[in-house]
Write a protein that holds these residues in place. Structure first.
Motif, short mmCIF file in Angstrom:
data_model
loop_
_atom_site.label_atom_id
_atom_site.label_comp_id
_atom_site.label_asym_id
_atom_site.label_seq_id
_atom_site.Cartn_x
_atom_site.Cartn_y
_atom_site.Cartn_z
N VAL A 186 5.83 8.29 -4.06
CA VAL A 186 5.54 6.86 -3.92
C VAL A 186 4.53 6.42 -4.97
O VAL A 186 4.69 5.38 -5.62
CB VAL A 186 5.04 6.55 -2.50
CG1 VAL A 186 4.44 5.14 -2.43
CG2 VAL A 186 6.17 6.69 -1.49
N GLN A 208 5.15 3.63 -7.82
CA GLN A 208 4.34 2.41 -7.87
C GLN A 208 3.67 2.23 -9.23
O GLN A 208 3.54 1.10 -9.71
CB GLN A 208 3.30 2.44 -6.76
CG GLN A 208 3.90 2.28 -5.36
CD GLN A 208 2.86 2.39 -4.27
OE1 GLN A 208 1.80 3.00 -4.44
NE2 GLN A 208 3.16 1.80 -3.11
N GLN A 209 3.27 3.32 -9.85
CA GLN A 209 2.64 3.24 -11.17
C GLN A 209 3.62 2.75 -12.23
O GLN A 209 3.21 2.27 -13.29
CB GLN A 209 2.10 4.61 -11.57
CG GLN A 209 0.90 5.06 -10.75
CD GLN A 209 0.59 6.53 -10.91
OE1 GLN A 209 1.21 7.23 -11.73
NE2 GLN A 209 -0.36 7.03 -10.13
N ASN A 269 6.33 0.61 -11.41
CA ASN A 269 7.02 -0.57 -10.87
C ASN A 269 8.44 -0.25 -10.41
O ASN A 269 9.36 -1.07 -10.57
CB ASN A 269 7.03 -1.71 -11.89
CG ASN A 269 5.64 -2.24 -12.17
OD1 ASN A 269 4.85 -2.43 -11.25
ND2 ASN A 269 5.32 -2.44 -13.44
N ILE A 300 11.01 0.70 -7.21
CA ILE A 300 11.08 0.61 -5.76
C ILE A 300 11.46 1.97 -5.19
O ILE A 300 12.06 2.81 -5.87
CB ILE A 300 12.08 -0.48 -5.31
CG1 ILE A 300 13.49 -0.20 -5.85
CG2 ILE A 300 11.61 -1.86 -5.74
CD1 ILE A 300 14.55 -1.17 -5.31
N ALA A 352 5.41 0.31 1.36
CA ALA A 352 5.64 1.11 0.16
C ALA A 352 7.11 1.47 -0.02
O ALA A 352 7.55 1.76 -1.14
CB ALA A 352 4.81 2.39 0.21
#
Length: 341
Positions: free
Chosen positions: A93, A97-98, A100, A102, A145
């Motif tokens: 995750v 997230q780092q 961008n 999903i 998340a």
């Protein structure tokens, strides 16, 4: 059927020079092309692959979505009752997230890769409590998340009847609705999917899946979509796949192809590569032409980490990149299709 096979082979032969493998950095990333069509283009990954620089170079460049292949399954996250370990899932995750990307959660309830302690629970009430607790804890931990969950994985047998899993034996079919309701209560924003393989075309299994989805909706179960895994064989893509997808969409459900690979009998040859390229075109187009299809995920994108050789002995070479991270004709086929070719 015979005529259709000839057509596929002829199409593959015509693609032979057109889809010669080209450098993967030659144009717009696949994820960007998919986003321009309103879709995501994802990859199944796991933590062990994140230290493989040639692999992550392609992952970072080409994809806008990821699915943990094993790191969020029951045996990884709750190996002992009540003792949760989110380390592997958290790492994926954070990585996503780092960049961008999903994240699609996989999977909350599955008869396979369930720890022995779960499978040994014979008391229905105790198994119900364990299931609800597991689903609640996992979806709560990843709330915000994870954009979607494959909530229940592979609940049907080849004939479309309920799989005689230990969940079904002790809880009956209600375990499916229970899992969805627990997931929705813990994370109201996440999209909740029913996941199955071998149901991509119109057949007994997809009929069973359709009837299951329709009955869940009739009961008010929070089902948002159906995940068609897409483990395919070269030259055997169902001709009625779009028709099948459309009937699920007509129920008001989203569609996703979530574990896509197209395996071939080994050894790999140029002719098989070209057939595979044609088959990937068919799969990608099926998602593009069904508005409620949200995207596709490769399982995974390199033969180096493909599950096919140990799942189907003597078969493999199922992904668009080879074990040396070199693109195959399938890559160019996907690129061309997402580009509008």
């Amino acid at each position: 059927m015979r005529g259709r096979t000839v057509t596929l082979i002829t199409a593959a032969a015509m693609l032979a020079g057109l889809f010669a493998a080209t450098p993967a950095d030659a144009g717009t990333p696949l994820g960007t092309l998919a986003a321009q069509r309103g879709k995501h283009f994802g990859a199944g990954i796991d933590v062990g692959q994140l230290t493989d620089v040639p692999y992550t170079t392609i992952l970072d460049r080409e994809f806008n979505a990821v699915t943990p292949m094993d790191s969020m399954k029951w045996d990884a996250t709750e190996p002992m009752r009540g003792q949760f370990n989110y380390t592997r899932g958290d790492r994926i995750v954070a990585y996503a997230q780092q960049r961008n990307m999903i994240v699609r959660g996989h999977t909350l309830v599955w008869h396979s890769q369930a720890p022995a302690w779960v499978q040994s629970i014979t008391n229905p009430t105790m198994l119900y409590d364990a299931l609800v607790n597991h689903v609640t804890r996992l979806t709560t931990h990843y709330r915000g998340a994870v954009y979607a969950w494959n909530v229940v994985n592979e609940p049907l047998d080849a004939n479309g009847a309920y799989r005689n899993s230990f969940f079904y034996q002790r809880l009956g079919p209600s375990y499916i609705a229970t899992a969805f309701r627990a997931a929705r209560a813990a994370d109201p924003a996440a999209k909740l999917y029913l996941s199955e393989f071998g149901a991509e075309g119109l057949n007994a299994k997809s009929d069973g899946l359709y009837n299951l989805a329709r009955s869940l909706l009739a009961e008010g179960v929070p089902l948002d979509g159906v995940a068609f895994q897409g483990h395919m064989v070269i030259g055997q893509i169902p001709a009625d796949m779009v028709q099948n997808f459309q009937r699920f969409a007509a129920l008001g459900l989203d569609i996703a192809i979530t574990e896509l690979d197209v395996r071939m009998p080994l050894p790999r040859t140029a002719a098989k590569d070209n057939q595979q390229a044609a088959d990937y075109i068919t799969m990608v187009r099926a998602c593009l032409v069904v508005p409620r299809c949200k995207g596709l995920t490769l399982w995974t994108f390199s033969d180096k980490y493909s599950i096919i050789p140990w799942t189907f002995p003597s078969q493999g070479a199922a992904t668009p990149w080879d074990a040396n991270m070199q693109p195959k004709p399938a890559y160019s086929a996907i690129y061309s299709t997402l580009s509008g070719g």
